[in-house]
Design a protein around this motif. Structure first.
Motif, PDB file in Angstrom:
ATOM      1  N   LEU A  69      10.802  16.874 -41.633  1.00 27.25           N
ATOM      2  CA  LEU A  69      11.854  16.417 -40.730  1.00 27.25           C
ATOM      3  C   LEU A  69      13.079  15.929 -41.501  1.00 27.25           C
ATOM      4  O   LEU A  69      14.212  16.348 -41.232  1.00 27.25           O
ATOM      5  N   SER A 288       7.227  20.924 -34.345  1.00 30.01           N
ATOM      6  CA  SER A 288       7.921  20.205 -33.276  1.00 30.01           C
ATOM      7  C   SER A 288       8.924  19.206 -33.845  1.00 30.01           C
ATOM      8  O   SER A 288      10.032  19.041 -33.308  1.00 30.01           O
ATOM      9  N   LEU A 289       8.574  18.530 -34.949  1.00 33.06           N
ATOM     10  CA  LEU A 289       9.509  17.604 -35.586  1.00 33.06           C
ATOM     11  C   LEU A 289      10.692  18.361 -36.191  1.00 33.06           C
ATOM     12  O   LEU A 289      11.838  17.890 -36.128  1.00 33.06           O
ATOM     13  N   ILE A 292      13.068  19.222 -33.489  1.00 31.46           N
ATOM     14  CA  ILE A 292      13.888  18.058 -33.147  1.00 31.46           C
ATOM     15  C   ILE A 292      15.026  17.904 -34.152  1.00 31.46           C
ATOM     16  O   ILE A 292      16.186  17.646 -33.793  1.00 31.46           O
ATOM     17  N   ILE A 316      12.681   8.826 -36.161  1.00 31.34           N
ATOM     18  CA  ILE A 316      11.985   9.775 -35.290  1.00 31.34           C
ATOM     19  C   ILE A 316      10.562  10.014 -35.786  1.00 31.34           C
ATOM     20  O   ILE A 316       9.594  10.019 -35.013  1.00 31.34           O
ATOM     21  N   PHE A 320       7.121   9.076 -33.843  1.00 32.14           N
ATOM     22  CA  PHE A 320       6.094  10.086 -33.570  1.00 32.14           C
ATOM     23  C   PHE A 320       4.730   9.595 -34.040  1.00 32.14           C
ATOM     24  O   PHE A 320       3.727   9.724 -33.326  1.00 32.14           O
ATOM     25  N   CYS A 323       3.465   6.821 -31.797  1.00 28.01           N
ATOM     26  CA  CYS A 323       3.007   7.353 -30.510  1.00 28.01           C
ATOM     27  C   CYS A 323       1.612   7.959 -30.647  1.00 28.01           C
ATOM     28  O   CYS A 323       0.721   7.689 -29.829  1.00 28.01           O
ATOM     29  N   PRO A 345       2.558  13.816 -27.668  1.00 26.98           N
ATOM     30  CA  PRO A 345       3.768  13.684 -28.499  1.00 26.98           C
ATOM     31  C   PRO A 345       4.318  15.026 -28.966  1.00 26.98           C
ATOM     32  O   PRO A 345       5.538  15.198 -29.050  1.00 26.98           O
ATOM     33  N   ILE A 346       3.422  15.994 -29.252  1.00 29.45           N
ATOM     34  CA  ILE A 346       3.868  17.301 -29.727  1.00 29.45           C
ATOM     35  C   ILE A 346       4.643  18.035 -28.638  1.00 29.45           C
ATOM     36  O   ILE A 346       5.738  18.565 -28.876  1.00 29.45           O
ATOM     37  N   CYS A 349       8.109  16.483 -28.061  1.00 28.47           N
ATOM     38  CA  CYS A 349       9.091  16.898 -29.069  1.00 28.47           C
ATOM     39  C   CYS A 349       9.549  18.334 -28.848  1.00 28.47           C
ATOM     40  O   CYS A 349      10.735  18.650 -28.980  1.00 28.47           O
ATOM     41  N   VAL A 352      11.911  18.391 -25.708  1.00 25.48           N
ATOM     42  CA  VAL A 352      13.206  17.767 -25.985  1.00 25.48           C
ATOM     43  C   VAL A 352      14.029  18.646 -26.928  1.00 25.48           C
ATOM     44  O   VAL A 352      15.221  18.881 -26.715  1.00 25.48           O
ATOM     45  N   GLY A 353      13.379  19.151 -28.021  1.00 26.43           N
ATOM     46  CA  GLY A 353      14.099  19.983 -28.955  1.00 26.43           C
ATOM     47  C   GLY A 353      14.597  21.286 -28.330  1.00 26.43           C
ATOM     48  O   GLY A 353      15.736  21.701 -28.561  1.00 26.43           O
TER      49      GLY A 353
END
Length: 360
Positions: A69, A288-289, A292, A316, A320, A323, A345-346, A349, A352-353
């Protein structure tokens, strides 16, 4: 397009590598400082350095997501600051293609992390723990603070140190009758597994043992010693290698086998299923990160300073982890699926991304 692919890939690869190096270095310095408080016996500062060195693979495995990330934010951010992303977009290169160019070098780190977690870290972590226990002089009965308890029928056993090559140190065994009365206790300095793994003809060769027998209904106590003795048991090195490590340190194969075994026996297995799904879905979590990070560079972090981008990446990544750290134990307490705890959480992300990239 190939030249652009190589250029973006090299930039991201260098940025992720730099982020991983910095995070790993800080973690190792912290680990060395922590081990200074553990020094005793033959566990010297040099042995502490060996311990930290053996745990490097597992530390790399743990830092890959945050490094990916932060590295993406740093690498893409440098391209955005120099207006290179603007030139690429003006030349007709789509956001999806740029995202793919960014993802390819990250996949290399994901694959390396999976291989480390599956084949390297279970061995090195166990070797590090056993070496530390032996260096600290934990060979006497029940002296080890990090030993392992196990049970077979009416016999309870404690192992001070378990080496990955089928060698045990500091074995304490208590044998009880059906009424719970202690019949005998024994302490063995060392035991070595003899024969093929999981073979019916295999046994443990105990060395330098002391036995105490208690006669039922009387105060008579008998004690004697032996130099070597066979120990016939169903406990194998493979089983001990699973039990001696925390679920997070086990390989995916070991987690699945042992969790399935617990299910067959009707015992609690959610903790091992949680660790299993966390490891299986870890590549998706890293991606996923990264998604983002890409969406932030094309969105709100396009014109900010590099320091703020790195700070955002750390926030972030920490959010993550927090969470997942909260949802995982919550699934064990409240009884919902560990798979769901890992996926929430995955999926958040990814959603949102994806939405942020579509809006761009």
């Amino acid at each position: 397009m190939r030249r652009l692919n190589r250029y973006i890939g090299a930039t991201i690869f260098g940025s992720v590598s730099a982020a991983l190096f910095v995070l790993l270095s800080l973690d190792m310095i912290s680990a060395v400082v922590e081990q200074v408080g553990e020094l005793k016996g033959d566990y010297t500062f040099f042995e502490a350095l060996k311990y930290v060195a053996l745990t490097v693979p597992s530390r790399i495995y743990e830092w890959v997501p945050l490094s990916a990330l932060v590295g993406c934010l740093f690498g893409l951010g440098s391209l955005a600051s120099s207006s290179e992303l603007v030139v690429m977009r003006s030349a007709g290169v789509s956001v999806a293609r740029i995202s793919w160019f960014v993802t390819k070098p990250v996949l290399m780190f994901i694959i390396a992390g999976v291989l480390l977690g599956e084949y390297v870290t279970p061995v090195t972590d166990q070797l590090a723990e056993s070496r530390r226990a032996l260096a600290q002089g934990e060979k006497k009965a029940l002296q080890s603070r990090r030993g392992l308890w196990s049970r077979e029928g009416n016999e309870f056993m404690h192992f001070n140190a378990v080496l990955p090559n089928g060698v045990l140190y500091g074995i304490t065994r208590y044998h009880f009758d059906q009424q719970g009365q202690l019949l005998s206790s024994s302490f063995i300095e060392r035991a070595t597994y003899q024969g093929a793994t999981e073979s019916r003809d295999s046994y443990w060769l105990e060395e330098q043992g002391q036995i105490t027998e208690f006669s039922g209904g009387s105060d008579e106590v008998r004690r004697w010693q032996f130099s070597t003795r066979r120990w016939l048991t169903q406990i194998s090195p493979g089983l001990l290698n699973v039990l001696v490590l925390s679920p997070d340190a086990l390989s995916i194969r070991s987690l699945y086998s042992y969790a399935s075994y617990l299910v067959d026996q009707g015992w609690e297995s959610d903790e091992y299923w949680l660790a299993f799904w966390q490891k299986v879905l870890r590549p998706l979590a890293v991606l996923s990160l990264v998604l983002i990070g890409i969406s932030f560079i094309f969105g709100p972090l396009r014109q900010v300073t590099m320091g703020f981008r790195i700070f955002t990446g750390i926030v972030i990544g920490s959010a993550f982890d927090i969470c997942q750290g909260l949802l995982g134990p919550s699934s064990l307490v409240f009884g919902f699926s560990p798979l769901l705890a890992v996926l929430i959480p995955i999926v958040a992300c990814l959603v949102v991304g994806t939405l942020m990239l579509r809006n761009r």
